[in-house]
Design a protein around this motif. Structure first.
Motif, short mmCIF file in Angstrom:
data_model
loop_
_atom_site.label_atom_id
_atom_site.label_comp_id
_atom_site.label_asym_id
_atom_site.label_seq_id
_atom_site.Cartn_x
_atom_site.Cartn_y
_atom_site.Cartn_z
N ALA A 76 39.15 40.60 40.11
CA ALA A 76 39.42 40.78 38.69
C ALA A 76 40.90 40.58 38.37
CB ALA A 76 38.96 42.16 38.24
N HIS A 77 41.78 41.08 39.23
CA HIS A 77 43.21 40.90 39.01
C HIS A 77 43.65 39.48 39.34
CE1 HIS A 77 44.70 44.92 37.93
NE2 HIS A 77 43.71 45.39 38.68
N ALA A 78 43.13 38.93 40.44
CA ALA A 78 43.58 37.62 40.88
C ALA A 78 43.12 36.50 39.95
CB ALA A 78 43.09 37.35 42.30
N CYS A 79 41.92 36.62 39.37
CA CYS A 79 41.37 35.53 38.56
C CYS A 79 42.17 35.30 37.29
CB CYS A 79 39.89 35.79 38.24
SG CYS A 79 39.58 37.04 36.98
N ARG A 80 42.95 36.29 36.87
CA ARG A 80 43.77 36.14 35.67
C ARG A 80 45.05 35.37 35.96
NH1 ARG A 80 45.71 40.91 34.06
NH2 ARG A 80 45.56 40.65 31.81
N PRO A 85 39.49 29.47 44.14
CA PRO A 85 39.54 29.59 45.61
C PRO A 85 40.54 30.64 46.08
CG PRO A 85 39.53 27.28 44.96
CD PRO A 85 39.78 28.07 43.72
N LEU A 86 41.71 30.69 45.44
CA LEU A 86 42.71 31.68 45.82
C LEU A 86 42.27 33.09 45.42
CD1 LEU A 86 46.02 29.79 44.95
CD2 LEU A 86 44.91 30.05 47.18
N ALA A 87 41.63 33.21 44.26
CA ALA A 87 41.13 34.52 43.84
C ALA A 87 40.08 35.03 44.82
CB ALA A 87 40.54 34.42 42.43
N TRP A 88 39.20 34.12 45.26
CA TRP A 88 38.16 34.53 46.22
C TRP A 88 38.77 34.92 47.55
CZ3 TRP A 88 36.27 33.06 50.98
CH2 TRP A 88 35.04 33.65 51.35
N LEU A 96 37.54 42.44 53.66
CA LEU A 96 37.63 42.42 55.12
C LEU A 96 38.52 43.54 55.62
CD1 LEU A 96 36.70 40.87 57.61
CD2 LEU A 96 38.74 39.44 57.39
N ALA A 97 39.62 43.81 54.92
CA ALA A 97 40.51 44.89 55.34
C ALA A 97 39.81 46.24 55.28
CB ALA A 97 41.77 44.90 54.46
N MET A 98 39.05 46.47 54.22
CA MET A 98 38.33 47.74 54.08
C MET A 98 37.25 47.86 55.15
SD MET A 98 39.75 49.53 51.78
CE MET A 98 38.49 50.79 51.89
N PHE A 176 28.60 42.54 52.33
CA PHE A 176 29.31 41.32 51.95
C PHE A 176 28.88 40.92 50.54
CE2 PHE A 176 29.87 36.78 51.43
CZ PHE A 176 31.18 36.62 51.83
N PRO A 177 29.83 40.69 49.63
CA PRO A 177 29.50 40.52 48.22
C PRO A 177 28.83 39.18 47.90
CG PRO A 177 31.85 40.25 48.57
CD PRO A 177 31.29 40.69 49.88
N VAL A 178 27.56 39.08 48.26
CA VAL A 178 26.82 37.84 48.05
C VAL A 178 26.73 37.51 46.56
CG1 VAL A 178 24.60 36.69 48.34
CG2 VAL A 178 25.48 38.15 50.16
N ILE A 179 26.10 38.40 45.80
CA ILE A 179 25.91 38.13 44.37
C ILE A 179 27.26 38.10 43.66
CG2 ILE A 179 25.07 39.19 42.24
CD1 ILE A 179 22.49 39.73 43.55
N THR A 180 28.19 38.99 44.05
CA THR A 180 29.50 38.98 43.41
C THR A 180 30.21 37.66 43.61
OG1 THR A 180 29.67 41.35 43.83
CG2 THR A 180 31.68 40.22 43.21
N THR A 181 30.14 37.12 44.83
CA THR A 181 30.76 35.83 45.10
C THR A 181 30.17 34.74 44.21
OG1 THR A 181 31.35 36.32 47.40
CG2 THR A 181 31.01 34.02 46.84
N VAL A 182 28.84 34.68 44.18
CA VAL A 182 28.18 33.62 43.42
C VAL A 182 28.48 33.75 41.92
CG1 VAL A 182 25.95 32.62 42.80
CG2 VAL A 182 26.37 33.38 45.14
N LEU A 183 28.33 34.97 41.39
CA LEU A 183 28.52 35.17 39.96
C LEU A 183 29.99 35.06 39.57
CD1 LEU A 183 26.04 38.10 39.20
CD2 LEU A 183 25.70 35.66 38.84
N ALA A 184 30.88 35.65 40.37
CA ALA A 184 32.30 35.64 40.01
C ALA A 184 32.87 34.23 40.05
CB ALA A 184 33.08 36.57 40.93
N VAL A 185 32.58 33.49 41.11
CA VAL A 185 33.14 32.15 41.23
C VAL A 185 32.60 31.23 40.14
CG1 VAL A 185 33.20 30.08 42.67
CG2 VAL A 185 33.67 32.32 43.68
N SER A 186 31.28 31.25 39.93
CA SER A 186 30.72 30.37 38.91
C SER A 186 31.18 30.78 37.51
CB SER A 186 29.18 30.37 38.98
OG SER A 186 28.67 31.66 38.79
#
Length: 260
Positions: A76-80, A85-88, A96-98, A176-186
């Motif tokens: 949410a912060h990075a996409c602004r 690709p960099l936001a993801w 991964l860190a968590m 692993f954020p499957v749906i978040t990845t798909v929805l956020a990137v698209s």
């Protein structure tokens, strides 16, 4: 089992995408925050490896909710500020860190519950503000097809890896954020940062159902058996969504405003 892996998550992903197209990002986010990926994967792991494995994986997934929250907040912060690709990558690094920290700590049931519930209370306050934006571009049928294929491929990959890692790592990997990845990137690519932030914030609100699912499953699976335990977990997740303060009323208002 293969059919379950191939079709259950993509169909749930389709449902949340159609909800987003009909009622907007907040509704889609709250629906996607439900355990629409973790639940099916925990079911598959339990069927393949037994109830004890399933309970331990559910506790690890409960702790892993913090990693999912970190992913949403970072994206949410990075996409602004940058392209998708960099936001993801930034969000993936947070997840991964968590997960790495949780794998070393290996929190028990109580600590996992405290982490998950504390994260759900804190993270929504840390989201960036959403600026006014033009009406988003409608999600096309092609977008829906791409999301479903990506969801199926990611789910197959996660279950294939998780099965060999033991219950603790399996539970963490299922987050692993499957749906978040798909929805956020698209959404970021086609509908802009403001829409994406709204979607991710709504998803965090909906993750109370994720926590409830894991808590109920870990408590009921040993005693109630698989059918009743998973049914109770689904009902617990849905009930939590309804009774979390403000969630249901805001959800209905969003639907009514979108339909007006």
């Amino acid at each position: 089992m293969l059919l379950l892996k191939l079709f259950l998550v993509p169909l749930l992903l389709l449902a949340t995408s159609l909800a987003g197209r009909r009622w907007g990002p907040r509704v889609a986010g709250r629906l996607a925050g439900l355990p629409v990926v973790v639940g099916p994967i925990l079911l598959v792991l339990t069927l393949e490896h037994g109830d004890t494995f399933g309970v331990q994986a559910a506790v690890s997934a409960l702790a892993g909710l913090v990693a999912v929250l970190a992913f949403n907040l970072a994206y949410a912060h990075a996409c602004r500020r940058t392209v998708w690709p960099l936001a993801w990558l930034a969000a993936g690094a947070g997840w991964l860190a968590m997960v790495g920290a949780l794998s070393v700590w290996a929190p028990g049931w109580i600590a996992s519950a405290v982490l998950a519930l504390g994260g759900l209370a804190l993270v929504p306050r840390l989201f960036p503000p959403v600026e006014a934006t033009a009406s988003p571009r409608p999600v096309t049928n092609r977008d829906l097809a791409v999301r479903m294929v990506m969801g199926a491929l990611l789910t197959l990959a996660i279950t294939a890896v998780a099965a060999d890692l033991g219950p603790a790592w399996s539970g963490l990997v299922t987050t692993f954020p499957v749906i978040t990845t798909v929805l956020a990137v698209s959404s970021h690519r086609g509908q802009g940062p403001a829409f994406t932030v709204s979607l991710l914030r709504g998803m965090v609100t909906g993750m109370a159902g994720f926590a409830a699912f894991c808590i109920v499953l870990s408590l009921t699976l040993p005693a109630w058996g698989r059918p009743l335990a998973f049914l109770a977990s689904v009902l617990g997740a849905l009930s939590t969504q309804v009774f979390v303060k403000g969630t249901m009323g805001s959800l209905l208002r969003s639907m009514r405003n979108a339909s007006a």
